[in-house]
Scaffold this active site. Structure first.
Site, PDB file in Angstrom:
ATOM      1  N   HIS A  61       0.984  -1.286   0.033  1.00  0.00           N
ATOM      2  CA  HIS A  61      -0.057   0.070   0.096  1.00  0.00           C
ATOM      3  C   HIS A  61       0.873   1.159   0.017  1.00  0.00           C
ATOM      4  O   HIS A  61       2.061   1.289   0.167  1.00  0.00           O
ATOM      5  CB  HIS A  61      -0.836  -0.095   1.237  1.00  0.00           C
ATOM      6  CG  HIS A  61      -0.459   0.052   2.558  1.00  0.00           C
ATOM      7  ND1 HIS A  61       0.486  -0.860   3.133  1.00  0.00           N
ATOM      8  CD2 HIS A  61      -0.639   0.877   3.599  1.00  0.00           C
ATOM      9  CE1 HIS A  61       0.910  -0.602   4.195  1.00  0.00           C
ATOM     10  NE2 HIS A  61       0.508   0.676   4.567  1.00  0.00           N
ATOM     11  N   HIS A 102       1.266   3.762   1.967  1.00  0.00           N
ATOM     12  CA  HIS A 102       1.908   4.517   3.274  1.00  0.00           C
ATOM     13  C   HIS A 102       3.488   4.628   3.348  1.00  0.00           C
ATOM     14  O   HIS A 102       4.041   3.711   2.837  1.00  0.00           O
ATOM     15  CB  HIS A 102       1.221   3.675   4.668  1.00  0.00           C
ATOM     16  CG  HIS A 102       0.014   4.236   4.845  1.00  0.00           C
ATOM     17  ND1 HIS A 102      -0.479   3.387   5.675  1.00  0.00           N
ATOM     18  CD2 HIS A 102      -0.916   5.274   4.679  1.00  0.00           C
ATOM     19  CE1 HIS A 102      -2.068   3.868   5.914  1.00  0.00           C
ATOM     20  NE2 HIS A 102      -1.846   5.033   5.153  1.00  0.00           N
ATOM     21  N   ASP A 158       6.028   4.519   5.020  1.00  0.00           N
ATOM     22  CA  ASP A 158       6.957   3.516   5.774  1.00  0.00           C
ATOM     23  C   ASP A 158       7.170   2.342   4.814  1.00  0.00           C
ATOM     24  O   ASP A 158       8.050   1.509   4.794  1.00  0.00           O
ATOM     25  CB  ASP A 158       6.558   3.199   6.948  1.00  0.00           C
ATOM     26  CG  ASP A 158       5.274   2.486   7.309  1.00  0.00           C
ATOM     27  OD1 ASP A 158       4.270   3.169   6.416  1.00  0.00           O
ATOM     28  OD2 ASP A 158       4.840   1.757   8.186  1.00  0.00           O
ATOM     29  N   HIS A 159       6.220   1.963   3.679  1.00  0.00           N
ATOM     30  CA  HIS A 159       6.264   0.752   2.850  1.00  0.00           C
ATOM     31  C   HIS A 159       6.781   1.395   1.403  1.00  0.00           C
ATOM     32  O   HIS A 159       7.151   0.291   0.596  1.00  0.00           O
ATOM     33  CB  HIS A 159       5.031   0.171   2.744  1.00  0.00           C
ATOM     34  CG  HIS A 159       4.417  -0.383   3.889  1.00  0.00           C
ATOM     35  ND1 HIS A 159       4.332  -1.737   4.324  1.00  0.00           N
ATOM     36  CD2 HIS A 159       4.036   0.301   5.205  1.00  0.00           C
ATOM     37  CE1 HIS A 159       3.728  -1.857   5.491  1.00  0.00           C
ATOM     38  NE2 HIS A 159       3.545  -0.616   6.069  1.00  0.00           N
ATOM     39  N   HIS A 174      -7.145  -2.495   6.007  1.00  0.00           N
ATOM     40  CA  HIS A 174      -6.307  -1.256   6.539  1.00  0.00           C
ATOM     41  C   HIS A 174      -7.117  -0.182   6.090  1.00  0.00           C
ATOM     42  O   HIS A 174      -8.137  -0.156   5.715  1.00  0.00           O
ATOM     43  CB  HIS A 174      -4.930  -1.185   5.733  1.00  0.00           C
ATOM     44  CG  HIS A 174      -3.957  -0.605   6.398  1.00  0.00           C
ATOM     45  ND1 HIS A 174      -3.590  -0.372   7.737  1.00  0.00           N
ATOM     46  CD2 HIS A 174      -2.814   0.416   5.926  1.00  0.00           C
ATOM     47  CE1 HIS A 174      -2.620   0.397   8.001  1.00  0.00           C
ATOM     48  NE2 HIS A 174      -2.036   0.644   6.836  1.00  0.00           N
ATOM     49  N   ASP A 182       0.097  -4.173   6.096  1.00  0.00           N
ATOM     50  CA  ASP A 182      -0.671  -3.778   7.106  1.00  0.00           C
ATOM     51  C   ASP A 182      -2.002  -4.222   7.198  1.00  0.00           C
ATOM     52  O   ASP A 182      -2.515  -4.147   6.003  1.00  0.00           O
ATOM     53  CB  ASP A 182      -0.583  -1.918   7.192  1.00  0.00           C
ATOM     54  CG  ASP A 182       0.987  -1.530   7.563  1.00  0.00           C
ATOM     55  OD1 ASP A 182       1.712  -2.352   7.721  1.00  0.00           O
ATOM     56  OD2 ASP A 182       0.934  -0.307   7.645  1.00  0.00           O
TER      57      ASP A 182
HETATM   58 ZN    ZN Z   1       3.146   0.578   7.937  1.00  0.00          ZN
HETATM   59 ZN    ZN Z   2      -0.064   1.427   6.492  1.00  0.00          ZN
END
Ligand code: ZN
Ligand code: ZN
Length: 294
Positions: free
Chosen positions: A61, A63, A65-66, A133, A201
């Site tokens: 996804h 976000h 952090d990914h 998520h 997530d």
């Molecule tokens: Zn994450």
């Molecule tokens: Zn996430």
């Protein structure tokens, strides 16, 4: 044989103990990377995993952090003069993200990027499944396909070594031998598929349970230990992850996407193992090997 490298096992923000999410699954010369948090390419180098060997990148996804390590990784592949195409899977926005960052940073990859929905060759299948998520989000299954082979021991015991007979049996045909009919099903053994699932997530999610049934290894979101509000944030705690593993009857569970607020994760294992005891918390830069059952 499949090797799963836990490149970055944290989530949200990096900590001195855990990097942002990234998992590399390797089968012989085939490397697939799942998620690419900031710092991923550095960790891959530390592992001595050649980034040029990565054939496919699956993003769960959008976000940060990914995904924020991805433009940098693609740029390095370009600087190293990659020519081979790179397959990318992910949510709809991934194509735009790569094209826009490339445009705004004035970088053009000297290789082709192919956006695909699933991947299959004669040995491997990679496909997505939906997770629960806060935005469009997928998990991934990496499958080494089942394989059929001749039961060499049984053939030897029955005194069969004529290559033409072996070929017919392997092709699934009945063969006459010493006045008997040999049936292929008596001499063919099926080595089962190996499947690894990565959720990215997700909160506790029925769709995930359905999708990961019986996998050999499940990497499941366990951002929190036992906080009840994990679901409101679109995440799971260790109890949610263990419950999914139990209901899906997976073989082994790795708790991942550990929040940077935890340093000691022994409680995660203690709590989860009350529900599902084949559980562990991988450290960054560790790996797990899966081989076919005999
Ligand atoms: Zn994450
Ligand atoms: Zn996430």
């Amino acid at each position: 044989m499949i090797r799963v490298y836990f490149v970055g096992t944290g989530g949200g923000a990096p900590s001195p103990y855990r990097s942002l999410p990234s998992y590399l699954i390797r089968r012989e010369g085939f490397y697939a990377l799942f998620d690419c948090g900031e710092g991923t390419q550095r960790n891959l180098m530390e592992y001595r995993l050649g980034i040029m060997s990565i054939k496919l990148i699956g993003i769960t996804h959008m976000h940060g952090d990914h995904v924020l390590g991805l433009p940098g990784l693609i740029q390095t592949m370009g600087l190293l003069d990659r020519k081979e195409p790179l397959y990318i899977m992910g949510p709809k926005a991934i194509k735009d993200f790569i094209e826009r960052t490339s445009e705004l940073t004035g970088f053009r990859a000297p290789f082709e990027i192919r956006f695909i929905d699933s991947y299959e060759d004669e040995n491997i299948r990679i496909y997505k499944f939906p997770t629960c998520h806060t935005i469009e989000s997928y998990g991934y299954i990496f499958e080494e396909k089942e394989r059929k082979g001749l039961d060499v021991e049984k053939l030897r015991r029955d005194g069969i070594n004529d290559w033409q007979i072996l070929r017919e049996l392997k092709a699934g045909k009945e063969v006459r031998f010493n006045g008997k009919t040999l049936k292929p099903e008596d001499y063919i053994i099926v080595k089962p598929a190996i499947r690894v699932a990565y959720t990215g997530d997700t909160s506790y999610c029925e769709k995930v349970i359905d999708s990961v049934k019986g996998v050999n290894l499940l990497l499941h979101d366990s951002t929190f230990l036992d906080e009840k509000d994990a679901r409101e944030w679109g995440h799971s705690n260790a109890i949610d992850a263990a419950t999914v593993a139990k209901q899906a009857e997976v073989k082994r569970l790795a708790l991942i996407h550990i929040s940077s607020r935890y340093r000691d994760t022994s409680q995660f294992v203690r709590l989860a193992s009350r529900i599902f005891d084949k559980v562990f918390v991988p450290e960054d830069l560790s790996y797990y090997i899966l081989d076919r059952e005999p």
